[in-house]
Design a protein around this motif. Structure first.
Motif, PDB file in Angstrom:
ATOM      1  N   PHE A 166       0.850  -1.039   0.011  1.00  0.00           N
ATOM      2  CA  PHE A 166      -0.018  -0.254  -0.046  1.00  0.00           C
ATOM      3  C   PHE A 166       0.968   1.195  -0.030  1.00  0.00           C
ATOM      4  O   PHE A 166       1.556   1.663   1.201  1.00  0.00           O
ATOM      5  N   SER A 167       1.043   2.041  -1.026  1.00  0.00           N
ATOM      6  CA  SER A 167       1.996   3.007  -1.273  1.00  0.00           C
ATOM      7  C   SER A 167       1.085   4.455  -1.247  1.00  0.00           C
ATOM      8  O   SER A 167       0.755   4.848  -2.439  1.00  0.00           O
ATOM      9  N   ILE A 212      -3.881  12.838  14.515  1.00  0.00           N
ATOM     10  CA  ILE A 212      -4.530  12.702  13.527  1.00  0.00           C
ATOM     11  C   ILE A 212      -5.984  11.842  13.838  1.00  0.00           C
ATOM     12  O   ILE A 212      -7.072  12.537  13.460  1.00  0.00           O
ATOM     13  N   GLY A 247       5.989  -0.567   3.490  1.00  0.00           N
ATOM     14  CA  GLY A 247       6.388  -1.799   4.067  1.00  0.00           C
ATOM     15  C   GLY A 247       6.074  -2.682   3.138  1.00  0.00           C
ATOM     16  O   GLY A 247       5.154  -3.174   2.565  1.00  0.00           O
ATOM     17  N   THR A 259      -1.411   9.125  13.003  1.00  0.00           N
ATOM     18  CA  THR A 259      -0.848   9.253  14.385  1.00  0.00           C
ATOM     19  C   THR A 259      -2.043   9.441  15.446  1.00  0.00           C
ATOM     20  O   THR A 259      -3.122   9.764  15.119  1.00  0.00           O
TER      21      THR A 259
HETATM   22  C1  FAD Z   1       7.252   1.662  10.290  1.00  0.00           C
HETATM   23  C2  FAD Z   1       6.346   2.526   9.526  1.00  0.00           C
HETATM   24  C3  FAD Z   1       5.780   1.821   8.579  1.00  0.00           C
HETATM   25  C4  FAD Z   1       4.663   2.423   7.596  1.00  0.00           C
HETATM   26  N1  FAD Z   1       4.118   1.827   6.581  1.00  0.00           N
HETATM   27  C5  FAD Z   1       3.497   2.279   5.616  1.00  0.00           C
HETATM   28  C6  FAD Z   1       2.944   1.850   4.609  1.00  0.00           C
HETATM   29  O1  FAD Z   1       3.103   0.381   4.069  1.00  0.00           O
HETATM   30  N2  FAD Z   1       2.309   2.419   3.580  1.00  0.00           N
HETATM   31  C7  FAD Z   1       1.970   3.911   3.620  1.00  0.00           C
HETATM   32  O2  FAD Z   1       1.647   4.555   2.905  1.00  0.00           O
HETATM   33  N3  FAD Z   1       2.698   4.578   4.787  1.00  0.00           N
HETATM   34  C8  FAD Z   1       3.488   3.847   5.800  1.00  0.00           C
HETATM   35  N4  FAD Z   1       3.670   4.411   6.877  1.00  0.00           N
HETATM   36  C9  FAD Z   1       3.454   5.920   6.835  1.00  0.00           C
HETATM   37  C10 FAD Z   1       2.716   6.401   8.116  1.00  0.00           C
HETATM   38  O3  FAD Z   1       1.417   6.164   7.798  1.00  0.00           O
HETATM   39  C11 FAD Z   1       3.079   7.777   8.559  1.00  0.00           C
HETATM   40  O4  FAD Z   1       4.300   7.605   9.114  1.00  0.00           O
HETATM   41  C12 FAD Z   1       2.136   8.432   9.214  1.00  0.00           C
HETATM   42  O5  FAD Z   1       0.824   8.587   8.514  1.00  0.00           O
HETATM   43  C13 FAD Z   1       2.548   9.911   9.573  1.00  0.00           C
HETATM   44  O6  FAD Z   1       3.072  10.576   8.852  1.00  0.00           O
HETATM   45  P1  FAD Z   1       4.835  11.342   8.823  1.00  0.00           P
HETATM   46  O7  FAD Z   1       5.565  10.392   9.709  1.00  0.00           O
HETATM   47  O8  FAD Z   1       4.901  11.839   7.633  1.00  0.00           O
HETATM   48  O9  FAD Z   1       4.407  12.480  10.162  1.00  0.00           O
HETATM   49  P2  FAD Z   1       3.929  13.872  10.080  1.00  0.00           P
HETATM   50  O10 FAD Z   1       2.694  13.911   9.356  1.00  0.00           O
HETATM   51  O11 FAD Z   1       5.120  14.750   9.514  1.00  0.00           O
HETATM   52  O12 FAD Z   1       3.746  14.144  11.680  1.00  0.00           O
HETATM   53  C14 FAD Z   1       4.659  14.473  12.474  1.00  0.00           C
HETATM   54  C15 FAD Z   1       3.963  14.718  13.812  1.00  0.00           C
HETATM   55  O13 FAD Z   1       3.387  15.848  13.500  1.00  0.00           O
HETATM   56  C16 FAD Z   1       1.786  15.814  13.819  1.00  0.00           C
HETATM   57  N5  FAD Z   1       0.832  16.379  13.304  1.00  0.00           N
HETATM   58  C17 FAD Z   1       0.653  16.411  11.873  1.00  0.00           C
HETATM   59  N6  FAD Z   1      -0.282  17.361  11.497  1.00  0.00           N
HETATM   60  C18 FAD Z   1      -0.883  17.763  12.571  1.00  0.00           C
HETATM   61  C19 FAD Z   1      -1.956  18.432  13.145  1.00  0.00           C
HETATM   62  N7  FAD Z   1      -2.754  18.998  12.142  1.00  0.00           N
HETATM   63  N8  FAD Z   1      -2.224  19.060  14.370  1.00  0.00           N
HETATM   64  C20 FAD Z   1      -1.341  18.185  15.372  1.00  0.00           C
HETATM   65  N9  FAD Z   1      -0.415  17.542  15.132  1.00  0.00           N
HETATM   66  C21 FAD Z   1      -0.199  17.255  13.829  1.00  0.00           C
HETATM   67  C22 FAD Z   1       1.583  14.183  13.886  1.00  0.00           C
HETATM   68  O14 FAD Z   1       0.640  13.719  14.753  1.00  0.00           O
HETATM   69  C23 FAD Z   1       3.126  13.702  14.432  1.00  0.00           C
HETATM   70  O15 FAD Z   1       3.062  13.640  15.536  1.00  0.00           O
HETATM   71  C24 FAD Z   1       4.690   3.812   7.799  1.00  0.00           C
HETATM   72  C25 FAD Z   1       5.325   4.534   8.847  1.00  0.00           C
HETATM   73  C26 FAD Z   1       6.219   4.023   9.622  1.00  0.00           C
HETATM   74  C27 FAD Z   1       6.805   4.496  10.501  1.00  0.00           C
END
Ligand code: FAD
Length: 413
Positions: free
Chosen positions: A144-145, A396, A190, A393
């Motif tokens: 899932f990308s 969210i 992943g 997160t």
């Molecule tokens: C091990 C791992 C596996 C993953 N596997 C996949 C996968 O297979 N496919 C895929 O598509 N994705 C995958 N992901 C991505 C995952 O879904 C994202 O990491 C997640 O959605 C958060 O995005 P970000 O890391 O860019 O954090 P950001 O969006 O940059 O957020 C950083 C921080 O800011 C906070 N924040 C952001 N916006 C707000 C707001 N409006 N108000 C308050 N706080 C806020 C967030 O809650 C977080 O604490 C994976 C991530 C990890 C770590």
């Protein structure tokens, strides 16, 4: 022993004698418990001995992938004859995997949860007929990308990978007379390095809507880079993907994905799977910690005999019991066809919060050994952090719930 091994002979006994305090497994049928027992036996004998070493190496133990697939857990033959595999069985399957290891659970649900859900929700009837059997037997492995380097939490509005339809140079027009061209990048995906296809979400430049495409991992213009240096879910392989002028036929576009609303429908189902993972992780850490404090002696007595340690054990059990109650009820509701964003967001948010506390308490009662892989709590403690952040997160999911409670969206875009 905390749990009863469930060989075919021992099916009368409970699978989870301590961590499932209120006996949620009573909701499982005998056949479902038999399949889960087979999984337990496999995990105990084949997987567990490898976990610490592969976690430290940051590699997935590929030698257990095929035998795990061959257990036929997605739609086991035992369950399809008269009683189909039910949500509660799928939940406990994730729980059992995560109770052993979070990477294993994540690896399995990348196919059985994320990719399968993408096909179930996004593919047309005809596409499903062709692909779903291959998804179930893993002969078509997909990932899932969705997430991008510059867009995680704000992916709905921010998704910037583009899809452009180009007609053939021979003048052919319409979906059959050309192909899609994808450009952009994806991050954190992943299982991508061993997948056959990447389910890539991209914004159609013509109508501005998000669409989904099955992209051959080896197609021209696709490049994958392993994300190194992770301190959580080290066994699970995550990729940074670059898409440069990648061509995809209309036949490989998921025909029922026509806007981000359709992606949100996928996320609803996937978040409840993650809540089951967060619950299973707690069970694994708790069981390892309980076993340790019963054995380890200080001041001439077992750690488990001290009041302050018992209070921590009780809090861990309370968290696990509350988490299990949450996911079981959510899964029952989904079985009746009730899917709401705020329901799976609540389960993911709350079980993840409790998971963080439970794994920290488990690590704490094991003392210094709690930061070594040998005592079997450090892995859960570290891995919980990735689960806390992926699939939405804490913030969210809280905003999704807040929007449902107040009618006011606090998302800024
Ligand atoms: C091990 C791992 C596996 C993953 N596997 C996949 C996968 O297979 N496919 C895929 O598509 N994705 C995958 N992901 C991505 C995952 O879904 C994202 O990491 C997640 O959605 C958060 O995005 P970000 O890391 O860019 O954090 P950001 O969006 O940059 O957020 C950083 C921080 O800011 C906070 N924040 C952001 N916006 C707000 C707001 N409006 N108000 C308050 N706080 C806020 C967030 O809650 C977080 O604490 C994976 C991530 C990890 C770590």
């Amino acid at each position: 022993m905390l749990t009863t091994t469930t060989t075919e002979a021992g099916l009368g006994a409970r699978l989870y004698s301590v961590a499932d305090w209120y006996d949620a497994e009573a909701l499982l049928t005998t056949e479902e418990r038999r399949v889960l027992g087979r999984l337990r036996d496999f995990l105990d004998t084949e997987a567990k001995p490898l976990l610490a070493e592969y976690w430290e190496r940051g590699e997935f133990p590929e030698q257990i992938a095929r035998p795990l697939i061959d257990l036929d857990l997605m739609e086991p033959a035992d369950l399809t004859v008269e009683a189909p595999a039910r949500g509660i069985y799928h939940g406990f399957r994730i729980f059992e995997l995560a109770r052993t290891d979070a990477s294993l659970a994540t690896w399995y649900t990348a196919q059985a949860g994320l990719f399968r859900t993408a096909i179930r929700v996004g593919a047309s009837e005809e596409q499903q007929k062709e692909w779903m059997p291959k998804v179930i037997d893993f002969s078509l492995k997909g990932v899932f990308s969705l997430t991008e380097p510059d867009h995680g939490s704000d992916i709905a509005g921010g998704l910037s990978t583009t899809a452009r339809f180009e007609n053939d140079s021979d003048g052919g027009a319409g979906p059959d007379g050309g192909s899609w061209v994808l450009d952009g990048a994806k991050r954190w995906i992943g299982g991508a390095s061993t997948a056959d296809v990447l389910c890539v979400f991209a914004r159609d430049v013509a109508d501005g809507q998000v669409k989904a495409f099955l992209v051959d991992r080896t197609a021209a213009g696709v490049s994958l880079e392993k994300i190194h240096g992770k301190t959580s879910l080290r066994m699970m392989q995550n990729a940074h993907i670059t898409l440069n002028n990648v061509r995809v036929t209309e036949g490989m576009r998921l025909h029922n994905v026509n806007s981000f609303k359709d992606v949100a429908a996928m996320l609803r189902a996937m978040r409840s799977d993650v809540a089951w993972i967060a619950t299973g992780i707690q069970a694994g850490a708790f069981e390892a910690a309980l076993s340790y404090v019963k054995e380890r002696q200080q001041f001439g007595r077992s750690l488990g005999s001290f009041q302050l340690v018992q209070e921590k054990l009780a809090r861990m059990l309370g968290n696990i019991t509350a988490s299990l109650s949450l996911v079981v009820r959510l899964t029952e509701q989904q079985g009746w066809g009730i899917y709401r964003d705020q329901d799976s967001a609540l389960a993911k948010m709350q079980t993840s919060l409790m998971m963080r506390e439970t794994v920290a308490l488990a690590r704490e009662v094991v003392g210094g050994n709690g930061i070594t892989l040998a005592a079997d709590v450090a892995r859960f403690h570290a891995d919980a952090e990735a689960v806390y952040s992926y699939e939405g997160t804490h913030e969210i999911n809280a905003l999704i719930i807040g929007r449902a409670l107040t009618g006011a969206s606090a998302f800024t875009s």
